[in-house]
Structure formats: C-alpha cells, structure tokens
Write a protein that holds these residues in place. Sequence first.
Motif, mmCIF file in Angstrom:
data_model
loop_
_atom_site.group_PDB
_atom_site.id
_atom_site.type_symbol
_atom_site.label_atom_id
_atom_site.label_comp_id
_atom_site.label_asym_id
_atom_site.label_seq_id
_atom_site.Cartn_x
_atom_site.Cartn_y
_atom_site.Cartn_z
ATOM 1 N N HIS A 74 -6.719 18.698 -102.069
ATOM 2 C CA HIS A 74 -7.758 19.577 -102.604
ATOM 3 C C HIS A 74 -8.681 20.081 -101.494
ATOM 4 O O HIS A 74 -9.049 21.255 -101.459
ATOM 5 C CB HIS A 74 -8.588 18.832 -103.660
ATOM 6 N N VAL A 85 -10.570 23.339 -102.441
ATOM 7 C CA VAL A 85 -10.958 23.125 -103.843
ATOM 8 C C VAL A 85 -12.119 22.148 -103.825
ATOM 9 O O VAL A 85 -11.940 20.971 -103.502
ATOM 10 C CB VAL A 85 -9.778 22.546 -104.652
ATOM 11 N N SER A 114 -15.101 23.361 -108.602
ATOM 12 C CA SER A 114 -13.830 23.807 -109.181
ATOM 13 C C SER A 114 -13.477 23.004 -110.419
ATOM 14 O O SER A 114 -12.844 23.513 -111.347
ATOM 15 C CB SER A 114 -12.713 23.668 -108.148
ATOM 16 N N CYS A 115 -13.868 21.740 -110.440
ATOM 17 C CA CYS A 115 -13.543 20.868 -111.575
ATOM 18 C C CYS A 115 -14.779 20.476 -112.379
ATOM 19 O O CYS A 115 -14.683 20.251 -113.586
ATOM 20 C CB CYS A 115 -12.842 19.590 -111.085
ATOM 21 N N CYS A 145 -5.150 25.159 -112.539
ATOM 22 C CA CYS A 145 -4.393 25.362 -111.288
ATOM 23 C C CYS A 145 -2.959 24.850 -111.397
ATOM 24 O O CYS A 145 -2.055 25.414 -110.787
ATOM 25 C CB CYS A 145 -5.080 24.638 -110.127
#
Length: 276
Positions: A52, A57, A61-62, A83
């Motif tokens: 990641h 990332v 992103s999460c 993703c």
Amino acid sequence: MILTRTTRFALCLVALLVAFGWYSNWLTPAAADRLAPAAVEEATQLWKTSAHALGEVNCSSCHQDAETKSFVAKPTYESCRSCHEQSVDTFLLGKHGIRLLEGESPLKPALARLPMHAEARDLLMTCNTCHDVHSVDTVVASVDSCLTCHNDTHSQNYRDSAHAGLFEASKSLPRPSATAVSCATCHLPRYEHGQGDNAVTLVNHNNTYTLLPRDRMVGEVCANCHGVEFGYNSIFDDELVEANFDRPPTLSLQTFDLIRALEERRAGRDQKDASE
C-alpha cells in the motif's frame, strides 16, 4: 520542509482522528483503544514497508468515506473492494465470505464443521483476518493465516510436506514465487487474466471452488506442476490427502489403464489400415 511518506501517513491519520472526534462519545471504548497513539504508531510502522505504501495508498484511502468524507474507524470489505474488486467478489462466493454476501455477520471458526483452534473460535472472517491491511503480507496470508484457524489433520500435516519445503525456499515478498506451494496455491489459486502487456495475475479467493468435485483441483492446480494421472491418483487417495501429500501416490485408477488399452487398440487399427 519535505515530509517523508511515513510522516505524511502518520500526520494524515492523526488529522483524521482529531477531525472526526477521537475524544468524542461516538467511539466505543474498544475502538478508542485501537486508535491510541501506540496503535497508530504500530500501524504506521507496518504500513511504511507495505505494498500500500509503495502504491501511495494512504490512511484516508480506507479510513475516510469517499462521499461524506467522514472518518471510518473500521473499514469493511467494501473499502477493499474499491481497489480489489475481483479479490473481494471471489471471497464473497467462498465459505469464508458467503455470510457477508447474504447480509449476515462474518463467519467465525466457532461455526465451522472442520476442527479449528479453540483460541481462534471468535475471529471474524473478513479481508483483514488473513491480510493485515497495514502490512499486506501475502506470505503470512498464504500459510500462517490459514493455520491460525484450521486444526484438521490435512492442514496440520502441511508443515511436513514436500510442498512446504518448496514454500520455505521461495517465499520472499511481495508474494510467494510461482514455484512455492502454499495453502493458498491449491485453495486460492492464481490465474492469468488478459494477454500480452495487459496480462495480470489474479487470485481466486473463493476457497470452495477447487474443493469439489476433487478433479477440478487437478485441472486448476495440480496439472500446473504434475501429470494428470499423478494428480488424479493423488487427489482421490484419502489417506494421502490427510497426510498432505507427503509421498507419491500409490493409488492406480483403472480409468488410466482403460485409456492406455484404448490407445493401443487404436494404434493397432491404424497400423492395420496402413498395411492394407
């Protein structure tokens, strides 16, 4: 001042925590513990050498809702799916994920029919159970994650198998090599999608796909390294399966004798026709 990637990640996560109420009442005590500075530091250290991080990332992103921009303390499989669509879609079709697909709570080893380790009974089967989302270590996910829960004879004998020896010899990150044979090699097989420069390697996370019928595993997995007869004689030998293939097969399926006899008769007819 130029910030390192690790520093940017840590600042980003801290900013999200502050912006969306680290100290507010909507966080449960359990969630607050996971968001303690020590936990943030641990996540940062795991993330900085992960795939990641290499792919840039970051935490948002999460941990940030794409539409409302609100903080997401516990991202679900839908976050992974944004993703890794193919991986999640196949995961939801297998025993590990089918309850989520049906809108139920995640599967627990306590619900399994196969023997499971007692200490793993209450683990929730999500993407994060096998893939620590901060380290994204596919080597761990290939064997150790499986043996954390599975306590049946076949699984426990893996460590003593020739397959395990191959895995130990070539398990370097970012993923086990094509010559390594892990639990995932047989039960979550890779396959190529696309051609030429557009070809990508995908993993079928449907862990029930190659279980039944057994001969599906021969075509999907065994035949990548072994002959078809070797594969069939192995996969239909119950004792050999239990021993996790610790020896060559001794079973000899009559089907292959019949095929050889048929080929000999055809060859004999061809020779006769040629001489006439």
